[in-house]
Design a protein around this motif. Sequence first.
Motif, PDB file in Angstrom:
ATOM      1  N   LEU A 229     -70.101 -88.217  21.348  1.00 23.44           N
ATOM      2  CA  LEU A 229     -71.543 -88.425  21.533  1.00 23.44           C
ATOM      3  C   LEU A 229     -71.983 -87.994  22.934  1.00 23.44           C
ATOM      4  O   LEU A 229     -71.492 -88.545  23.919  1.00 23.44           O
ATOM      5  CB  LEU A 229     -71.870 -89.912  21.348  1.00 23.44           C
ATOM      6  CG  LEU A 229     -73.347 -90.272  21.493  1.00 23.44           C
ATOM      7  CD1 LEU A 229     -74.118 -89.904  20.234  1.00 23.44           C
ATOM      8  CD2 LEU A 229     -73.506 -91.755  21.808  1.00 23.44           C
ATOM      9  N   PRO A 230     -72.911 -87.025  23.049  1.00 23.04           N
ATOM     10  CA  PRO A 230     -73.420 -86.700  24.384  1.00 23.04           C
ATOM     11  C   PRO A 230     -74.244 -87.883  24.916  1.00 23.04           C
ATOM     12  O   PRO A 230     -75.145 -88.367  24.242  1.00 23.04           O
ATOM     13  CB  PRO A 230     -74.322 -85.476  24.143  1.00 23.04           C
ATOM     14  CG  PRO A 230     -73.905 -84.937  22.801  1.00 23.04           C
ATOM     15  CD  PRO A 230     -73.482 -86.143  22.017  1.00 23.04           C
ATOM     16  N   HIS A 231     -73.886 -88.344  26.108  1.00 19.34           N
ATOM     17  CA  HIS A 231     -74.630 -89.448  26.715  1.00 19.34           C
ATOM     18  C   HIS A 231     -74.669 -89.251  28.215  1.00 19.34           C
ATOM     19  O   HIS A 231     -73.866 -88.490  28.781  1.00 19.34           O
ATOM     20  CB  HIS A 231     -74.018 -90.809  26.343  1.00 19.34           C
ATOM     21  CG  HIS A 231     -72.591 -90.973  26.771  1.00 19.34           C
ATOM     22  ND1 HIS A 231     -71.546 -90.354  26.140  1.00 19.34           N
ATOM     23  CD2 HIS A 231     -72.035 -91.685  27.792  1.00 19.34           C
ATOM     24  CE1 HIS A 231     -70.412 -90.673  26.742  1.00 19.34           C
ATOM     25  NE2 HIS A 231     -70.678 -91.477  27.754  1.00 19.34           N
ATOM     26  N   LYS A 232     -75.593 -89.922  28.854  1.00 12.32           N
ATOM     27  CA  LYS A 232     -75.817 -89.728  30.296  1.00 12.32           C
ATOM     28  C   LYS A 232     -76.558 -90.935  30.834  1.00 12.32           C
ATOM     29  O   LYS A 232     -76.965 -91.822  30.067  1.00 12.32           O
ATOM     30  CB  LYS A 232     -76.656 -88.463  30.517  1.00 12.32           C
ATOM     31  CG  LYS A 232     -78.052 -88.542  29.889  1.00 12.32           C
ATOM     32  CD  LYS A 232     -78.857 -87.274  30.131  1.00 12.32           C
ATOM     33  CE  LYS A 232     -80.260 -87.420  29.534  1.00 12.32           C
ATOM     34  NZ  LYS A 232     -81.099 -86.243  29.820  1.00 12.32           N
ATOM     35  N   SER A 233     -76.740 -90.984  32.149  1.00  9.17           N
ATOM     36  CA  SER A 233     -77.661 -91.966  32.728  1.00  9.17           C
ATOM     37  C   SER A 233     -78.305 -91.341  33.958  1.00  9.17           C
ATOM     38  O   SER A 233     -77.724 -90.460  34.606  1.00  9.17           O
ATOM     39  CB  SER A 233     -76.945 -93.273  33.082  1.00  9.17           C
ATOM     40  OG  SER A 233     -75.989 -93.066  34.095  1.00  9.17           O
ATOM     41  N   GLU A 234     -79.504 -91.795  34.245  1.00 11.92           N
ATOM     42  CA  GLU A 234     -80.236 -91.293  35.409  1.00 11.92           C
ATOM     43  C   GLU A 234     -79.851 -92.110  36.638  1.00 11.92           C
ATOM     44  O   GLU A 234     -79.211 -93.149  36.528  1.00 11.92           O
ATOM     45  CB  GLU A 234     -81.749 -91.400  35.172  1.00 11.92           C
ATOM     46  CG  GLU A 234     -82.254 -90.650  33.941  1.00 11.92           C
ATOM     47  CD  GLU A 234     -82.051 -89.142  34.032  1.00 11.92           C
ATOM     48  OE1 GLU A 234     -82.030 -88.616  35.166  1.00 11.92           O
ATOM     49  OE2 GLU A 234     -81.891 -88.498  32.976  1.00 11.92           O
ATOM     50  N   ALA A 235     -80.276 -91.625  37.797  1.00 11.05           N
ATOM     51  CA  ALA A 235     -80.038 -92.363  39.041  1.00 11.05           C
ATOM     52  C   ALA A 235     -80.803 -93.688  39.016  1.00 11.05           C
ATOM     53  O   ALA A 235     -81.797 -93.819  38.306  1.00 11.05           O
ATOM     54  CB  ALA A 235     -80.481 -91.524  40.226  1.00 11.05           C
ATOM     55  N   ASN A 236     -80.307 -94.621  39.791  1.00 13.80           N
ATOM     56  CA  ASN A 236     -81.000 -95.907  39.917  1.00 13.80           C
ATOM     57  C   ASN A 236     -82.002 -95.801  41.067  1.00 13.80           C
ATOM     58  O   ASN A 236     -81.613 -95.742  42.228  1.00 13.80           O
ATOM     59  CB  ASN A 236     -79.982 -97.011  40.195  1.00 13.80           C
ATOM     60  CG  ASN A 236     -80.623 -98.378  40.290  1.00 13.80           C
ATOM     61  OD1 ASN A 236     -81.842 -98.512  40.172  1.00 13.80           O
ATOM     62  ND2 ASN A 236     -79.803 -99.390  40.507  1.00 13.80           N
ATOM     63  N   ARG A 237     -83.266 -95.791  40.739  1.00 13.17           N
ATOM     64  CA  ARG A 237     -84.303 -95.730  41.786  1.00 13.17           C
ATOM     65  C   ARG A 237     -84.977 -97.085  41.978  1.00 13.17           C
ATOM     66  O   ARG A 237     -85.992 -97.186  42.667  1.00 13.17           O
ATOM     67  CB  ARG A 237     -85.330 -94.641  41.458  1.00 13.17           C
ATOM     68  CG  ARG A 237     -84.738 -93.225  41.393  1.00 13.17           C
ATOM     69  CD  ARG A 237     -84.082 -92.824  42.734  1.00 13.17           C
ATOM     70  NE  ARG A 237     -83.332 -91.566  42.640  1.00 13.17           N
ATOM     71  CZ  ARG A 237     -82.388 -91.182  43.504  1.00 13.17           C
ATOM     72  NH1 ARG A 237     -82.069 -91.959  44.527  1.00 13.17           N
ATOM     73  NH2 ARG A 237     -81.755 -90.042  43.352  1.00 13.17           N
ATOM     74  N   SER A 238     -84.443 -98.107  41.356  1.00 15.13           N
ATOM     75  CA  SER A 238     -85.026 -99.446  41.492  1.00 15.13           C
ATOM     76  C   SER A 238     -84.399-100.163  42.690  1.00 15.13           C
ATOM     77  O   SER A 238     -83.498 -99.631  43.344  1.00 15.13           O
ATOM     78  CB  SER A 238     -84.768-100.264  40.216  1.00 15.13           C
ATOM     79  OG  SER A 238     -83.452-100.784  40.229  1.00 15.13           O
ATOM     80  N   GLY A 239     -84.856-101.362  42.938  1.00 14.43           N
ATOM     81  CA  GLY A 239     -84.332-102.152  44.057  1.00 14.43           C
ATOM     82  C   GLY A 239     -83.200-103.089  43.667  1.00 14.43           C
ATOM     83  O   GLY A 239     -82.775-103.918  44.463  1.00 14.43           O
ATOM     84  N   LYS A 240     -82.712-102.974  42.406  1.00  9.23           N
ATOM     85  CA  LYS A 240     -81.636-103.857  41.940  1.00  9.23           C
ATOM     86  C   LYS A 240     -80.478-103.043  41.380  1.00  9.23           C
ATOM     87  O   LYS A 240     -80.667-101.913  40.929  1.00  9.23           O
ATOM     88  CB  LYS A 240     -82.163-104.773  40.825  1.00  9.23           C
ATOM     89  CG  LYS A 240     -83.210-105.755  41.287  1.00  9.23           C
ATOM     90  CD  LYS A 240     -83.709-106.600  40.129  1.00  9.23           C
ATOM     91  CE  LYS A 240     -84.765-107.581  40.608  1.00  9.23           C
ATOM     92  NZ  LYS A 240     -85.510-108.160  39.484  1.00  9.23           N
ATOM     93  N   THR A 241     -79.280-103.661  41.375  1.00  7.93           N
ATOM     94  CA  THR A 241     -78.130-102.964  40.800  1.00  7.93           C
ATOM     95  C   THR A 241     -78.304-102.846  39.278  1.00  7.93           C
ATOM     96  O   THR A 241     -79.079-103.578  38.659  1.00  7.93           O
ATOM     97  CB  THR A 241     -76.808-103.726  41.036  1.00  7.93           C
ATOM     98  OG1 THR A 241     -76.909-105.027  40.461  1.00  7.93           O
ATOM     99  CG2 THR A 241     -76.468-103.831  42.505  1.00  7.93           C
ATOM    100  N   ARG A 242     -77.534-101.904  38.713  1.00  3.53           N
ATOM    101  CA  ARG A 242     -77.420-101.836  37.252  1.00  3.53           C
ATOM    102  C   ARG A 242     -75.928-101.832  36.950  1.00  3.53           C
ATOM    103  O   ARG A 242     -75.339-100.789  36.698  1.00  3.53           O
ATOM    104  CB  ARG A 242     -78.101-100.574  36.707  1.00  3.53           C
ATOM    105  CG  ARG A 242     -78.291-100.584  35.186  1.00  3.53           C
ATOM    106  CD  ARG A 242     -77.700 -99.365  34.502  1.00  3.53           C
ATOM    107  NE  ARG A 242     -76.260 -99.251  34.707  1.00  3.53           N
ATOM    108  CZ  ARG A 242     -75.562 -98.166  34.429  1.00  3.53           C
ATOM    109  NH1 ARG A 242     -76.152 -97.093  33.969  1.00  3.53           N
ATOM    110  NH2 ARG A 242     -74.244 -98.121  34.622  1.00  3.53           N
ATOM    111  N   GLN A 243     -75.325-103.019  37.017  1.00  3.03           N
ATOM    112  CA  GLN A 243     -73.878-103.101  36.859  1.00  3.03           C
ATOM    113  C   GLN A 243     -73.493-103.068  35.388  1.00  3.03           C
ATOM    114  O   GLN A 243     -74.234-103.553  34.523  1.00  3.03           O
ATOM    115  CB  GLN A 243     -73.358-104.383  37.512  1.00  3.03           C
ATOM    116  CG  GLN A 243     -73.617-104.398  39.023  1.00  3.03           C
ATOM    117  CD  GLN A 243     -73.025-105.594  39.732  1.00  3.03           C
ATOM    118  OE1 GLN A 243     -72.011-106.160  39.322  1.00  3.03           O
ATOM    119  NE2 GLN A 243     -73.641-105.979  40.831  1.00  3.03           N
TER     120      GLN A 243
END
Length: 271
Positions: A229-243
């Motif tokens: 499955l092709p999958h990806k994620s964008e950069a985190n531009r928010s002020g909180k982690t995305r663990q």
Amino acid sequence: MSYLNSAQKAAYERDGFLAIPDFATPAEIQSLRERAAHWVEQLSSEMDRSVFSTEDQESNSNRYFLESANRISVFMESEDNAGQGHRVNKLGHAMHRLDPVFRGFTEQGKFIELFRDLGFKQPRAVQSMYIFKQPRIGGLVASHQDSAFLYTEPHSVIGFWLAIDDATLDNGCLWAIPGGQKEVLRRRFVREGEDTCSFQQLDPRPLPEEGYEALEVKAGTLVLLHGQLPHKSEANRSGKTRQAFTLHVVEGEALYPESNWLQIKAEPSIS
Ligand code: FE2
């Protein structure tokens, strides 16, 4: 016992991914989060030699990266616009074998049932990662197929991606193409000698750039990801982690080539 109902199994077959809300309890999430923080503290002396670029996987072809198959190692963001304490990209790749908390979590009955539901005869958990996706500097992960990194014949890898924080458009949630698991594998990440790896092209066509769906999920949700499955994620531009915590499982009866980057040693060494 079965963990997935027939509608969930059908959805996974159709889409190549499936989000399972509330797979982990708040107490489990908290214990994984605390354990990851413990390892970041433990590994602080290694941090300056482990820059990890999510945009250039080839730069990881070195001894530190390859040895992480049998260790708990720390990888740093290359983008250096924040304090030292916030630059950890991820931990990898043997927490599920070496750390009692991660091991206890992944060896629970609910995982065993899930593996069986997904058709594994001899499920073999080969890789775990704890991804921090730090506020403002957590880098993007370009579209890829996990079978490129954990290749078996026949293909068998499935990714188990657990949201430790709520994953949103702002903080860099996963994106995947519904039905994209039917795409052929484009390339493989293979060993070349002792310390290097490189990509071997299997099909010259690039992965699709269109058709991705955002997988915004709550903390505790487990997302299953088919190996092609092709999958990806964008950069985190928010002020909180995305663990997130991820586990990758292959079929033990399938051929696991010696040319895969990740080679498990019988006697894992604790850092
Ligand atoms: Fe992946």
